[in-house]
Design an enzyme around this catalytic site. Structure first.
Site, PDB file in Angstrom:
ATOM      1  CG  HIS A 162      -1.980  -1.018   1.262  1.00 20.64           C
ATOM      2  ND1 HIS A 162      -2.731  -1.680   2.126  1.00 20.64           N
ATOM      3  CD2 HIS A 162      -3.131  -1.148  -0.017  1.00 20.64           C
ATOM      4  CE1 HIS A 162      -3.275  -2.490   2.037  1.00 20.64           C
ATOM      5  NE2 HIS A 162      -3.508  -1.994   0.185  1.00 20.64           N
ATOM      6  CD  GLU A 165      -0.809   0.181   4.967  1.00 23.28           C
ATOM      7  OE1 GLU A 165      -0.096  -1.487   4.180  1.00 23.28           O
ATOM      8  OE2 GLU A 165      -1.684   0.460   4.986  1.00 23.28           O
ATOM      9  CG  ASP A 255      -8.881  -5.316  -1.589  1.00 23.50           C
ATOM     10  OD1 ASP A 255      -9.185  -6.046  -0.570  1.00 23.50           O
ATOM     11  OD2 ASP A 255      -8.667  -4.126  -0.963  1.00 23.50           O
ATOM     12  CG  HIS A 307       0.051  -3.956   5.142  1.00 20.30           C
ATOM     13  ND1 HIS A 307      -1.048  -3.604   4.078  1.00 20.30           N
ATOM     14  CD2 HIS A 307       0.596  -5.770   4.681  1.00 20.30           C
ATOM     15  CE1 HIS A 307      -0.964  -4.825   3.074  1.00 20.30           C
ATOM     16  NE2 HIS A 307       0.165  -5.561   3.458  1.00 20.30           N
ATOM     17  CE1 TYR A 347     -14.072 -14.242   3.340  1.00 21.02           C
ATOM     18  CE2 TYR A 347     -15.234 -11.828   2.768  1.00 21.02           C
ATOM     19  CZ  TYR A 347     -15.154 -13.188   3.503  1.00 21.02           C
ATOM     20  OH  TYR A 347     -15.865 -13.659   4.389  1.00 21.02           O
ATOM     21  CD  GLU A 366      -2.738  -3.692   8.959  1.00 22.70           C
ATOM     22  OE1 GLU A 366      -1.827  -2.870   8.639  1.00 22.70           O
ATOM     23  OE2 GLU A 366      -2.999  -4.212   8.013  1.00 22.70           O
TER      24      GLU A 366
END
Length: 396
Positions: A162, A165, A255, A307, A347, A366
């Site tokens: 991401h 991030e 995703d 992340h 998911y 995270e």
């Protein structure tokens, strides 16, 4: 640092002379048969650089070696043309210097070019590192993978899936640098010797999965006017891209994986944007395809995706994870203080797909807490929390 073979030299001799583990020397010179060294052949010594020294009144190579805490032969090896008895004032010689400091400075806005420059510096200083691109981003930026280790157990860490991030990239690059320093200096990290871990594992690192997105968050939109206007429109007509997670096509790369993608897609945005749009189908984006291809081509025992934020570790997917996943996440939690959570109720993530298709341990970590992008002032705190997880991922 490069040296030239002399009569009688061997890698075993260099290992003793420079106090570098023999395996690191062998892995730094993979294209050379250590049993058939030839005079004049170039050998790479990992963990050293050379610095220039100017001869002054009264200098001798022996005195210089004493002052620099080096064997005399180490200086002779990097100055093959010099006659020790004929030094003259003002002459410049090279002096080996052991690397004991980080080459990576992660405490800055760490974009793609900084990462690539640091990878180049590390591969030059530590030639036992291997690295090749696993594919290209939408804007044709090569996505590098770095391999370190000589073991049969293959492990994978990745960062910056991401865009906002991106602090995960300098965090993982700093760990790589510290691992390299501990290996070549034969020191420990948190009491752990790195040599056995190097010989037991092969660690695959992809430090920046989403280079276009990271550059967008850090540097703003690209110069191409049409692309810039499209990105601003996708970003709700804002030129502030600090909330952008997706790749440059407005697709959320985490995703994009075929692990109940349809369920995630049904509840997410249906058009490109800064976050959560999963694309028109799984594995349509080049960055996600590159990660899938890499994973299929290796035999990873487990994978960790880094992340931000939340100080939690997600470790399950649809109860498909193996029993050892829980044991592992309990150790990750012990060394970091992070909370293990079995299911994120989502998911189509990389970790989900890995667990589903391989039935092996996969984790989404995270790092840190706050609002993305986490401030660089939090770097040291986050690194110290993450360090235990990086190490446990190798020794478990």
């Amino acid at each position: 640092m490069d040296i030239l073979i002399r009569p009688g030299d061997s890698l075993w001799y260099f290992s003793d002379l420079f106090k570098i583990p023999l395996q690191l020397l062998l892995d730094s010179n993979r294209n050379i048969n250590p049993q058939l060294l030839q005079v004049g052949q170039r050998i790479q010594i990992p963990g050293y650089v050379t610095t220039s020294y100017t001869i002054t009144q009264g200098d001798s190579l022996w005195q210089i070696a004493q002052n620099k805490n080096l064997p005399l032969n180490a200086i002779l090896l990097v100055n093959p043309e010099i006659q020790p008895s004929r030094l003259h004032i003002g002459q410049t010689i090279q002096v080996p210097q052991r690397l004991t400091w980080r080459l990576v400075n992660g405490q800055q806005n760490y974009d793609y070019s900084m990462m690539m420059n640091d990878i180049k510096k590390l591969q030059t200083a530590y030639p036992f590192l291997q690295g090749t691109p696993i594919g290209n981003s939408v804007l044709a930026q090569p996505i590098p993978e770095i391999l370190i280790g000589n073991g049969s157990k293959r492990i994978h860490y990745k960062a910056s899936f991401h865009a906002n991030e991106w602090i995960t990239t300098p965090i993982i690059m700093t760990f790589l640098n510290d691992y390299l320093l501990a290996l070549t200096n034969q020191t420990t990290i948190r009491g752990l010797s790195m040599g056995p871990l190097y010989n037991q594992t092969t660690l695959s690192l992809v430090p920046m999965v989403n280079p276009d997105g990271v550059n967008l968050v850090i540097n703003g939109p690209p110069a191409n006017e049409a692309l810039k206007n499209k990105l601003i429109a996708w970003n709700h007509n804002s030129q502030n891209f600090s909330g952008w997670k997706a790749n440059i096509n407005g697709v959320d790369l985490n995703d994009q994986f075929p692990a109940k993608w349809e369920l995630e897609n049904a509840r997410n945005p249906q058009t490109p944007g800064p976050r959560d749009y999963g694309g028109e189908a799984p594995l349509t984006q080049p960055e996600a395809i590159a990660m899938a291809d890499l994973t299929r081509s290796r035999n990873f025992a487990w994978v960790l995706a880094f992340h931000t934020q939340g100080r939690v570790i997600y470790w399950g997917f649809e109860n498909l994870e193996p029993p050892e996943s829980q044991t592992m996440v309990e150790e990750f939690s012990r060394v970091s203080g992070y909370e293990p959570i079995q299911s994120a109720n989502s998911y189509a993530g990389y970790k989900d797909w890995f667990i589903q298709d391989w039935r092996r341990p996969g984790f989404t970590v995270e790092l840190g807490s706050g609002t993305n992008p986490l401030p660089i002032s939090e770097f040291d705190t986050i690194y110290q929390e993450a360090l235990g997880i990086f190490l446990a991922g190798l020794y478990l």
